[in-house]
Design an enzyme around this catalytic site. Structure first.
Site, short mmCIF file in Angstrom:
data_model
loop_
_atom_site.label_atom_id
_atom_site.label_comp_id
_atom_site.label_asym_id
_atom_site.label_seq_id
_atom_site.Cartn_x
_atom_site.Cartn_y
_atom_site.Cartn_z
CG HIS A 1 17.22 -38.73 -1.54
ND1 HIS A 1 16.56 -38.25 -2.66
CD2 HIS A 1 16.33 -38.67 -0.53
CE1 HIS A 1 15.32 -37.92 -2.33
NE2 HIS A 1 15.16 -38.16 -1.04
CE LYS B 1 8.10 -39.47 -6.89
NZ LYS B 1 8.40 -39.67 -5.45
NE ARG C 1 11.72 -35.95 -6.60
CZ ARG C 1 10.94 -34.90 -6.82
NH1 ARG C 1 11.23 -34.08 -7.84
NH2 ARG C 1 9.92 -34.63 -6.06
NE ARG D 1 14.28 -34.37 -3.19
CZ ARG D 1 13.59 -33.48 -3.91
NH1 ARG D 1 14.22 -32.60 -4.65
NH2 ARG D 1 12.27 -33.46 -3.88
CG HIS E 1 8.25 -32.25 -1.71
ND1 HIS E 1 8.75 -31.89 -0.46
CD2 HIS E 1 9.10 -33.21 -2.18
CE1 HIS E 1 9.84 -32.59 -0.21
NE2 HIS E 1 10.07 -33.38 -1.23
CE1 TYR F 1 14.37 -32.49 4.52
CE2 TYR F 1 12.40 -32.06 3.23
CZ TYR F 1 13.61 -32.69 3.38
OH TYR F 1 14.07 -33.52 2.39
#
Length: 271
Positions: free
Chosen positions: A217, A159, A136, A220, A243, A252
């Protein structure tokens, strides 16, 4: 701010250990409702709250506020502040496939960067790094020199405060080393502006927009797309991206389905 809301914010901050940004987002969403309706949330009727929120045309913004409400009411129910818990359904949002760039397009674009200056070397290394690690932009800009160990990157500012380790492609590591050797100042952060201060998100956005025409982004997404297309396991990609849920990574899988369709179109006699 009502006592129940204060208790909720303390709960998600200490017990749930959510990041400061997440806690601030919950606080912003929920205090706004209390302020607008001049009553503690727990005393408000659901239809009154929904009537206020119906003014939001952006469904993503609306859903964030509804999610905040659901989390608060769930906490109140489990803490016996409220006898009944009714979950508010979220607004339906059409699923958008993530935008991504191909390896060829990225590499072609960065060949136009003037690497005769340290600024050019930085821009080249930054774009290559984002594509090589899938970090990120906040994680990337928070990176210090000590976070790189050989061909491994230790992400300590992830995150949700979750640390992880990801490999750095050799070409990216070489680009970073070349940039740092030519950088006129010895600084803690890897990505710096001409003053030697940490590079801002706006500057990083402008760099990617200038050479690629996209936001950081998208790199990414491009990283994840390249891995899935190459046959990487979904759970490995989940770990690399950081994640919390596999459901986030499953966006994806459309790439796998498209690859299967293309294979059938080319190879099957009934194409």
């Amino acid at each position: 701010m009502s006592n129940e809301l204060e208790a909720f914010l303390e709960y998600i901050s200490i017990t749930k250990a959510l990041s400061k940004k997440s806690v601030a987002a919950y606080k912003s969403d929920l205090t706004l409702i209390e302020k607008e309706l001049t009553k503690p949330l727990i005393q408000l009727e659901l239809k009154t709250i929904l009537s206020l929120l119906s003014s939001y045309e952006n469904k993503r913004t609306l859903n964030r506020k509804l999610s905040s409400l659901n989390a608060f009411f769930d906490f109140c129910y489990k803490s016996h502040f409220k006898e009944i818990f009714s979950k508010v359904p979220l607004a339906k949002i059409p699923k958008l496939l993530p935008k991504f760039l191909s390896f060829e397009k990225i590499m072609h674009a960065i060949q136009n960067i003037d690497v005769s200056t340290w600024i050019g070397l930085r821009d080249y290394a930054l774009i290559l790094f984002l594509y090589a690690t899938g970090t990120r932009i906040s994680e990337c800009l928070a990176m210090t020199r000590n976070d790189i160990d050989g061909e491994w990157l230790y992400i300590r500012h992830a995150k949700g405060e979750k640390e992880r380790v990801v490999p750095i492609a050799k070409a990216s590591r070489v680009a970073i080393d070349t940039y740092l050797k030519n950088f006129p100042k010895e600084k803690e952060y890897v990505w710096c502006n001409y003053k030697g201060d940490k590079l801002s998100r706006i500057s990083a956005y402008k760099i990617c927009k200038k050479y690629l025409g996209v936001s950081p982004h998208v790199l990414r997404h491009s990283y994840a797309t390249a891995l899935i297309s190459g046959g990487a396991d979904l759970r490995v990609v989940q770990e690399l991206l950081g994640h919390a849920s596999l459901l986030t990574t499953q966006v994806y899988t459309h790439i796998q389905r498209q690859d299967l369709k293309n294979t059938v179109d080319v190879c099957h006699p009934m194409r």
